[in-house]
Design an enzyme around this catalytic site. Structure first.
Site, PDB file in Angstrom:
ATOM      1  N   GLU A 146       8.426  12.321   0.593  1.00  0.00           N
ATOM      2  CA  GLU A 146       8.126  10.990   1.105  1.00  0.00           C
ATOM      3  C   GLU A 146       9.107  10.578   2.200  1.00  0.00           C
ATOM      4  O   GLU A 146      10.318  10.565   2.001  1.00  0.00           O
ATOM      5  CB  GLU A 146       8.180   9.968  -0.032  1.00  0.00           C
ATOM      6  CG  GLU A 146       7.811   8.572   0.439  1.00  0.00           C
ATOM      7  CD  GLU A 146       7.609   7.598  -0.712  1.00  0.00           C
ATOM      8  OE1 GLU A 146       7.813   7.998  -1.870  1.00  0.00           O
ATOM      9  OE2 GLU A 146       7.236   6.460  -0.435  1.00  0.00           O
ATOM     10  N   HIS A 148      10.293   7.545   3.963  1.00  0.00           N
ATOM     11  CA  HIS A 148      10.331   6.140   3.530  1.00  0.00           C
ATOM     12  C   HIS A 148      11.488   5.480   4.273  1.00  0.00           C
ATOM     13  O   HIS A 148      12.505   6.103   4.507  1.00  0.00           O
ATOM     14  CB  HIS A 148      10.582   6.144   2.003  1.00  0.00           C
ATOM     15  CG  HIS A 148      10.510   4.836   1.315  1.00  0.00           C
ATOM     16  ND1 HIS A 148      11.434   3.840   1.498  1.00  0.00           N
ATOM     17  CD2 HIS A 148       9.610   4.352   0.410  1.00  0.00           C
ATOM     18  CE1 HIS A 148      11.114   2.795   0.739  1.00  0.00           C
ATOM     19  NE2 HIS A 148      10.003   3.077   0.072  1.00  0.00           N
TER      20      HIS A 148
END
EC number: 4.1.99.-
Lengths: 367, 131
Positions: A146, A148
């Site tokens: 991810e 992020h």
């Protein structure tokens, strides 16, 4: 020329944290609600949130029940979000072998439950990802790291991962793009929450100005700049006699509202296997006021993306006055409208979603 | 964070000088004992002595010293844990102000200053629950 993408609509149960935590729905009930309200067909689950005993005590009875339920309500498992809990011990961080085994157990559960993707996190280095590739191969699960806030598609740590992926050339290594990396404003609903906690209008105006200044400067490309910005939010709160709000300003101002431009996603687009449609609220016009949902969907469509978008509502942290189900319904309407504006459509039919997802995940990265 | 849900309303109990309350995790995901780094239990402004505090989850009771190495038992988001300590509560029929402070480590967020920890607290008013 790339043909237009058809992203698959979906949701992560994380969006409903407040309702689940309040015991309004158990896991079975929440999955049924997702299906009945049409928030799918894509279904994402966080192992440590939704699955009691994850990952060590997930028995075959539970696995069977989960698979039967998902089949019954006609949802499509997209991603099991797993965690890289490097700091689980108090005396030291996990060593390399411990980390690989910790991740292996979670990835195995993803496979058993029928999730084609395991979402992993940024504390995995390129070397760790390389070590986990045989695990991914063993279980046939894609590892989608991810991206992020406070990182983003052009951050040095992300580019180092991308370069390693390119060298390893495996369709099982990719990214989950979290829209919170490319936010265009401090979420108004969070300002409202601070207002309810007694923050003055002057302080709130300066919080917005500080965030806007970072947005104008561009995203942090390394951890040092990130730390300085975090500190600036803490300083601002302290100068206004509200040191209790400083950490909150810093965490949200840097870790939820990432100020990167949309085009940073192009650095890693061929490796984007999954998307977190992170958002924080819907305004009176039915639009997301601080996440450029329309631009993000258009970008995915124009780049031929055919994976899933898990709507990920994160306003629940502070918004205890609006119904999350209504808010997610409204955000998914924006996504569908944006896909139509871009000349395509979101996939909302489960069988079509299964077919398209399977082909999206099977294609070689440079396909 | 969901700090307003830490204390379960109506769960204050007291017996033989020990007082307990049920607590919920103010976080979205399960954490192991090793990440439950500290707590305080205060009733009507009087805190239970730190060394008398005990933490019960999954039907096992731990001192906070024992939790440090506990990576096998997890606090699941739907489960109540029980925080107890030496604390006499005199008037069982009166309303009492209960405060719980919690310090939790977030094991996947590693900052320049080490593993991120959060400190949360909740205060609720309740009578001692009838047994």
């Amino acid at each position: 020329m790339t043909s237009l993408g058809t992203p698959i609509q979906g949701v992560t149960l994380y969006s409903f944290t407040r309702a689940f935590h309040a015991r309004q729905y158990d896991l079975d009930g929440l999955i049924r609600k997702v299906a009945a309200d049409g928030f799918g067909p894509g279904l994402e689950v966080i192992g440590f949130s939704s699955l009691r005993g994850f990952p060590d005590r997930i028995d075959d009875t539970f696995v069977g029940q989960f698979r039967d339920l998902v089949a019954e309500v006609d949802l499509v498992p997209t991603s099991l979000a797993v965690n890289v809990d490097t700091g689980i011990r108090r005396d030291r961080l996990m060593n390399h072998d411990e980390l690989v085994e910790y991740m292996r157990k979670q990835i195995e559960v993803a496979a058993r439950l029928g999730f084609p993707i395991a979402r992993v996190q940024i504390s995995l280095t390129p070397d760790a990802m390389e070590s986990l590739l045989p695990v991914a191969e063993k279980y046939g699960v894609i590892l989608a790291l991810e991206v992020h806030a406070d990182q983003h598609g052009a951050h040095e740590r992300v580019l180092a991962l991308r370069d390693r992926y390119e060298k390893l050339d495996s369709p099982l290594l990719g990214f989950t793009a979290d829209w919170g990396a490319t936010v265009t404003g401090f979420a108004p609903s969070l300002l409202e929450a601070y207002r309810r906690r007694g923050a003055s209008e002057d302080l709130l105006r300066q919080v917005v100005e500080l965030w806007n200044a970072f947005y104008a400067e561009g995203p942090p490309n390394n951890q040092k700049v990130h730390g300085e910005r975090f500190g600036a939010f803490i300083g601002l709160a302290a100068r206004h006699g509200r040191p209790d709000l400083g950490i909150d300003f810093g965490i949200n101002g840097t870790g939820l509202f990432g100020p990167a431009p949309l085009d940073t996603w192009l650095e890693i687009m061929p490796w984007v296997r999954h998307v977190h449609g992170k958002f924080f609220g819907i305004d009176e016009n039915g639009e997301e006021p601080s996440v450029p949902v329309r631009g993000l969907v258009r970008q995915l469509v124009e780049n031929g993306y055919t994976g899933a978008i898990s709507s990920e509502y994160e306003g629940w942290h502070w918004n205890n006055w609006q119904d999350p189900f209504d808010i997610i319904r409204a955000e998914q309407a924006v996504q569908r409208s944006a896909a139509a504006d871009a000349g395509s459509a979101m996939i909302t039919d489960a069988s079509e979603a299964r077919r398209i997802l399977s082909s999206h995940l099977a294609q070689p990265v440079r396909g | 964070m969901i700090a307003d849900r830490i204390i379960e309303q109506g769960t204050l109990s007291t017996q033989d000088g020990r007082t307990a309350v049920e607590v919920r995790i103010p976080w979205y995901r399960a954490l192991p004992g090793s990440c439950i780094a500290g707590a305080a239990l205060t009733v009507d402004g009087v805190a239970a002595p730190e060394d008398t505090l005990r933490w019960t989850m999954n039907n096992r009771t731990f001192s906070f010293e024992e939790l440090v190495d506990e990576t096998g038992e997890w606090w699941f988001p739907l489960d109540s844990a029980i925080l107890s300590g030496d604390l006499p509560v005199q008037d069982a029929d009166a309303e009492h102000e209960v405060r719980v402070d919690l310090k939790l480590y977030i094991p996947y967020i590693i900052t320049d200053h080490g593993v991120l920890h959060i400190e949360e607290h909740d205060t609720k008013t309740m009578k001692v629950a009838q047994r």
